[in-house]
Scaffold this motif. Structure first.
Motif, PDB file in Angstrom:
ATOM      1  N   ALA A 171       0.835  -1.202   0.000  1.00 57.30           N
ATOM      2  CA  ALA A 171       0.000   0.000   0.000  1.00 57.30           C
ATOM      3  C   ALA A 171       0.866   1.246   0.000  1.00 57.30           C
ATOM      4  O   ALA A 171       1.837   1.342   0.756  1.00 57.30           O
ATOM      5  CB  ALA A 171      -0.926   0.024   1.221  1.00 57.30           C
ATOM      6  N   GLU A 172       0.529   2.171  -0.881  1.00 59.29           N
ATOM      7  CA  GLU A 172       1.138   3.501  -0.880  1.00 59.29           C
ATOM      8  C   GLU A 172       0.142   4.431  -0.209  1.00 59.29           C
ATOM      9  O   GLU A 172      -0.898   4.756  -0.774  1.00 59.29           O
ATOM     10  CB  GLU A 172       1.426   3.976  -2.301  1.00 59.29           C
ATOM     11  CG  GLU A 172       1.972   5.399  -2.376  1.00 59.29           C
ATOM     12  CD  GLU A 172       2.013   5.940  -3.798  1.00 59.29           C
ATOM     13  OE1 GLU A 172       1.773   7.159  -3.978  1.00 59.29           O
ATOM     14  OE2 GLU A 172       2.259   5.149  -4.735  1.00 59.29           O
ATOM     15  N   VAL A 173       0.436   4.822   1.017  1.00 58.66           N
ATOM     16  CA  VAL A 173      -0.462   5.688   1.791  1.00 58.66           C
ATOM     17  C   VAL A 173      -0.071   7.136   1.525  1.00 58.66           C
ATOM     18  O   VAL A 173       1.046   7.551   1.822  1.00 58.66           O
ATOM     19  CB  VAL A 173      -0.375   5.376   3.299  1.00 58.66           C
ATOM     20  CG1 VAL A 173      -1.340   6.263   4.072  1.00 58.66           C
ATOM     21  CG2 VAL A 173      -0.676   3.906   3.557  1.00 58.66           C
ATOM     22  N   THR A 174      -0.993   7.888   0.975  1.00 60.38           N
ATOM     23  CA  THR A 174      -0.672   9.257   0.568  1.00 60.38           C
ATOM     24  C   THR A 174      -0.784  10.245   1.724  1.00 60.38           C
ATOM     25  O   THR A 174      -1.663  10.132   2.573  1.00 60.38           O
ATOM     26  CB  THR A 174      -1.602   9.705  -0.568  1.00 60.38           C
ATOM     27  OG1 THR A 174      -2.959   9.646  -0.132  1.00 60.38           O
ATOM     28  CG2 THR A 174      -1.429   8.814  -1.787  1.00 60.38           C
ATOM     29  N   PHE A 175       0.098  11.229   1.699  1.00 55.91           N
ATOM     30  CA  PHE A 175       0.078  12.296   2.695  1.00 55.91           C
ATOM     31  C   PHE A 175      -0.968  13.346   2.297  1.00 55.91           C
ATOM     32  O   PHE A 175      -0.649  14.526   2.116  1.00 55.91           O
ATOM     33  CB  PHE A 175       1.451  12.958   2.789  1.00 55.91           C
ATOM     34  CG  PHE A 175       2.346  12.356   3.837  1.00 55.91           C
ATOM     35  CD1 PHE A 175       2.119  12.583   5.183  1.00 55.91           C
ATOM     36  CD2 PHE A 175       3.421  11.551   3.470  1.00 55.91           C
ATOM     37  CE1 PHE A 175       2.958  12.038   6.151  1.00 55.91           C
ATOM     38  CE2 PHE A 175       4.264  11.007   4.420  1.00 55.91           C
ATOM     39  CZ  PHE A 175       4.031  11.241   5.773  1.00 55.91           C
ATOM     40  N   ASP A 235      10.519  16.701   5.812  1.00 56.18           N
ATOM     41  CA  ASP A 235       9.835  16.357   7.061  1.00 56.18           C
ATOM     42  C   ASP A 235       8.891  15.176   6.852  1.00 56.18           C
ATOM     43  O   ASP A 235       8.768  14.295   7.726  1.00 56.18           O
ATOM     44  CB  ASP A 235       9.056  17.557   7.599  1.00 56.18           C
ATOM     45  CG  ASP A 235       9.957  18.597   8.237  1.00 56.18           C
ATOM     46  OD1 ASP A 235      11.118  18.262   8.562  1.00 56.18           O
ATOM     47  OD2 ASP A 235       9.513  19.757   8.403  1.00 56.18           O
ATOM     48  N   GLN A 236       8.218  15.137   5.716  1.00 59.35           N
ATOM     49  CA  GLN A 236       7.324  14.018   5.440  1.00 59.35           C
ATOM     50  C   GLN A 236       8.102  12.715   5.268  1.00 59.35           C
ATOM     51  O   GLN A 236       7.631  11.652   5.673  1.00 59.35           O
ATOM     52  CB  GLN A 236       6.494  14.308   4.192  1.00 59.35           C
ATOM     53  CG  GLN A 236       5.410  15.355   4.416  1.00 59.35           C
ATOM     54  CD  GLN A 236       4.659  15.700   3.139  1.00 59.35           C
ATOM     55  OE1 GLN A 236       5.216  15.668   2.040  1.00 59.35           O
ATOM     56  NE2 GLN A 236       3.382  16.038   3.274  1.00 59.35           N
ATOM     57  N   ALA A 272       7.216   3.215   6.941  1.00 57.20           N
ATOM     58  CA  ALA A 272       7.225   3.159   5.477  1.00 57.20           C
ATOM     59  C   ALA A 272       8.602   2.740   4.985  1.00 57.20           C
ATOM     60  O   ALA A 272       9.625   3.167   5.521  1.00 57.20           O
ATOM     61  CB  ALA A 272       6.845   4.514   4.893  1.00 57.20           C
ATOM     62  N   LYS A 273       8.630   1.922   3.940  1.00 56.85           N
ATOM     63  CA  LYS A 273       9.883   1.418   3.398  1.00 56.85           C
ATOM     64  C   LYS A 273      10.304   2.134   2.118  1.00 56.85           C
ATOM     65  O   LYS A 273      11.438   1.967   1.666  1.00 56.85           O
ATOM     66  CB  LYS A 273       9.767  -0.085   3.121  1.00 56.85           C
ATOM     67  CG  LYS A 273       9.449  -0.928   4.342  1.00 56.85           C
ATOM     68  CD  LYS A 273      10.574  -0.897   5.347  1.00 56.85           C
ATOM     69  CE  LYS A 273      10.280  -1.831   6.520  1.00 56.85           C
ATOM     70  NZ  LYS A 273      11.361  -1.824   7.525  1.00 56.85           N
ATOM     71  N   PHE A 274       9.395   2.880   1.517  1.00 56.03           N
ATOM     72  CA  PHE A 274       9.758   3.630   0.318  1.00 56.03           C
ATOM     73  C   PHE A 274       8.911   4.896   0.232  1.00 56.03           C
ATOM     74  O   PHE A 274       7.886   5.035   0.903  1.00 56.03           O
ATOM     75  CB  PHE A 274       9.600   2.786  -0.953  1.00 56.03           C
ATOM     76  CG  PHE A 274       8.192   2.341  -1.250  1.00 56.03           C
ATOM     77  CD1 PHE A 274       7.387   3.057  -2.132  1.00 56.03           C
ATOM     78  CD2 PHE A 274       7.679   1.187  -0.672  1.00 56.03           C
ATOM     79  CE1 PHE A 274       6.101   2.638  -2.420  1.00 56.03           C
ATOM     80  CE2 PHE A 274       6.389   0.753  -0.965  1.00 56.03           C
ATOM     81  CZ  PHE A 274       5.595   1.485  -1.841  1.00 56.03           C
ATOM     82  N   VAL A 275       9.369   5.828  -0.594  1.00 52.88           N
ATOM     83  CA  VAL A 275       8.750   7.145  -0.716  1.00 52.88           C
ATOM     84  C   VAL A 275       8.409   7.417  -2.176  1.00 52.88           C
ATOM     85  O   VAL A 275       9.205   7.123  -3.073  1.00 52.88           O
ATOM     86  CB  VAL A 275       9.708   8.238  -0.183  1.00 52.88           C
ATOM     87  CG1 VAL A 275       9.288   9.616  -0.651  1.00 52.88           C
ATOM     88  CG2 VAL A 275       9.781   8.175   1.340  1.00 52.88           C
ATOM     89  N   VAL A 276       7.228   7.968  -2.413  1.00 54.51           N
ATOM     90  CA  VAL A 276       6.790   8.318  -3.762  1.00 54.51           C
ATOM     91  C   VAL A 276       6.387   9.791  -3.782  1.00 54.51           C
ATOM     92  O   VAL A 276       5.644  10.253  -2.919  1.00 54.51           O
ATOM     93  CB  VAL A 276       5.593   7.454  -4.214  1.00 54.51           C
ATOM     94  CG1 VAL A 276       5.222   7.773  -5.661  1.00 54.51           C
ATOM     95  CG2 VAL A 276       5.898   5.982  -4.047  1.00 54.51           C
ATOM     96  N   GLU A 312       8.855  11.574   8.736  1.00 59.98           N
ATOM     97  CA  GLU A 312       7.640  11.046   9.363  1.00 59.98           C
ATOM     98  C   GLU A 312       7.281   9.680   8.800  1.00 59.98           C
ATOM     99  O   GLU A 312       6.876   8.766   9.540  1.00 59.98           O
ATOM    100  CB  GLU A 312       6.480  12.027   9.144  1.00 59.98           C
ATOM    101  CG  GLU A 312       6.634  13.337   9.900  1.00 59.98           C
ATOM    102  CD  GLU A 312       5.596  14.375   9.494  1.00 59.98           C
ATOM    103  OE1 GLU A 312       4.813  14.091   8.559  1.00 59.98           O
ATOM    104  OE2 GLU A 312       5.561  15.448  10.108  1.00 59.98           O
ATOM    105  N   ALA A 313       7.432   9.531   7.487  1.00 58.44           N
ATOM    106  CA  ALA A 313       7.108   8.258   6.845  1.00 58.44           C
ATOM    107  C   ALA A 313       8.017   7.150   7.360  1.00 58.44           C
ATOM    108  O   ALA A 313       7.566   6.049   7.676  1.00 58.44           O
ATOM    109  CB  ALA A 313       7.241   8.396   5.331  1.00 58.44           C
ATOM    110  N   ARG A 314       9.296   7.461   7.452  1.00 61.89           N
ATOM    111  CA  ARG A 314      10.255   6.455   7.922  1.00 61.89           C
ATOM    112  C   ARG A 314       9.963   6.067   9.360  1.00 61.89           C
ATOM    113  O   ARG A 314      10.011   4.878   9.713  1.00 61.89           O
ATOM    114  CB  ARG A 314      11.674   6.994   7.773  1.00 61.89           C
ATOM    115  CG  ARG A 314      12.752   5.949   8.015  1.00 61.89           C
ATOM    116  CD  ARG A 314      14.077   6.426   7.492  1.00 61.89           C
ATOM    117  NE  ARG A 314      15.084   5.382   7.569  1.00 61.89           N
ATOM    118  CZ  ARG A 314      16.253   5.427   6.966  1.00 61.89           C
ATOM    119  NH1 ARG A 314      16.573   6.478   6.229  1.00 61.89           N
ATOM    120  NH2 ARG A 314      17.123   4.446   7.075  1.00 61.89           N
ATOM    121  N   GLU A 315       9.669   7.038  10.185  1.00 64.44           N
ATOM    122  CA  GLU A 315       9.347   6.763  11.584  1.00 64.44           C
ATOM    123  C   GLU A 315       8.076   5.932  11.710  1.00 64.44           C
ATOM    124  O   GLU A 315       7.913   5.169  12.675  1.00 64.44           O
ATOM    125  CB  GLU A 315       9.183   8.079  12.351  1.00 64.44           C
ATOM    126  CG  GLU A 315      10.476   8.848  12.554  1.00 64.44           C
ATOM    127  CD  GLU A 315      10.247  10.230  13.151  1.00 64.44           C
ATOM    128  OE1 GLU A 315       9.063  10.546  13.439  1.00 64.44           O
ATOM    129  OE2 GLU A 315      11.222  10.965  13.331  1.00 64.44           O
TER     130      GLU A 315
END
Length: 284
Positions: free
Chosen positions: A117-121, A150-151, A160-164, A154-157
């Motif tokens: 799942a890619e959870v969007t900010f 900053d996002q 989340a294992k990857f960023v889009v 937050e995602a890493r904390e």
């Protein structure tokens, strides 16, 4: 579905992919008194299965082990993450308005056979939803619509294992590279791709896919940039996803038609699981 088995002939636990059996993953340690209940030497991990149960005869007892691959994979293991995304073929792009809905959403995705799942900010619940999904251990979680450093933090904390990202945000890319986190910045032109290559990136998001020119444009862009793989997102649906996936340059496709915001908010998780199963069958 039994994903691992203990092999009596070689005394190793076999790791099975979704289709066909892969190589061994775990050796059974031999001690002075014969087989022990210690599991050592994780020798291979390609990430096709995120969570599985191992049954094996250890000593005189049949033991059961729950192995969470996501606990083994650090965000630095980008090759494995890319392999996972590629093997799943479709990345559900999710908007979560209430953290309380995340657990049921995760169950629906796993039940449908698409544990990613890619959870969007795009909502205040994004971080909480990522935490809930990541804590399950059986879903690969990424953060979407990431536009600031900053996002990323937050995602890493949140697990989340990857960023889009929707576009090429230099500060986001530079931070991810410096911290060895997989990043898929958005591109829609040759200049964007050239910039990504300057940063040493080999995987990017093609966005907005349909509005930018669809399969035709992606074919044209791929020709001079054959070392780059794309994740088309934006306007992808059941009617065109296979067209994109037929391209050698496509790593996977991002889409939300199986996890529409209204379906999540209305608690229609059985419908989400059904649509997800249909997606998995469609892109085999």
């Amino acid at each position: 579905m039994r994903l691992c088995r203990f092999c009596r002939s070689c005394e190793k636990i076999h790791f099975c992919r979704l289709s066909g059996e892969a190589c061994f993953i775990i050796d059974v340690w031999w001690g002075e008194n014969g087989r022990s209940n210690k599991l050592l030497n994780v020798s291979y991990l390609n990430g096709y299965i995120l969570l599985w149960t191992v049954y094996g005869l250890l000593g005189n007892a049949t033991c059961e082990f729950f192995i969470n691959v996501m606990d083994m994979i650090d965000v630095c293991d980008q090759r494995y993450l890319v392999d996972m995304i590629s093997s799943l073929r479709v990345v559900p792009v999710v908007v979560v308005d209430e953290v309380e809905l995340a657990q049921s959403l995760g169950e629906a995705l796993v039940a449908g056979g698409l544990p990613i799942a890619e959870v969007t900010f795009r909502t205040d619940a994004a971080m909480g939803a990522m935490e809930v999904l990541a804590s399950r251990g059986d879903i690969l979680v990424g953060a979407g619509t990431v536009t600031t450093v900053d996002q990323v933090k937050e995602a890493r904390e949140s697990g989340a294992k990857f960023v889009v990202s929707p576009g090429f945000h230099r500060e986001v890319v530079e931070y991810c590279l410096a911290n060895e986190m997989l990043v898929l910045p958005g591109v829609s032109s040759a200049s964007d791709i050239a910039l990504a290559m300057e940063y040493g990136l080999k995987n990017v998001k093609f966005f907005p896919a349909e509005a930018s020119g669809g399969v035709g444009l992606l074919k044209a862009l791929s020709a001079p940039y054959q070392s780059v793989k794309f994740v088309p997102t934006g306007g992808i649906h059941a009617g065109n996803v296979r067209d994109y996936l037929s391209l050698d340059s496509v790593l996977a496709c991002g889409g939300s038609w199986m996890v529409e915001r209204s379906l999540v908010n209305d608690g229609k998780f059985e419908e989400i699981a059904k649509l997800t199963r249909e997606v998995v069958e469609l892109v085999k």
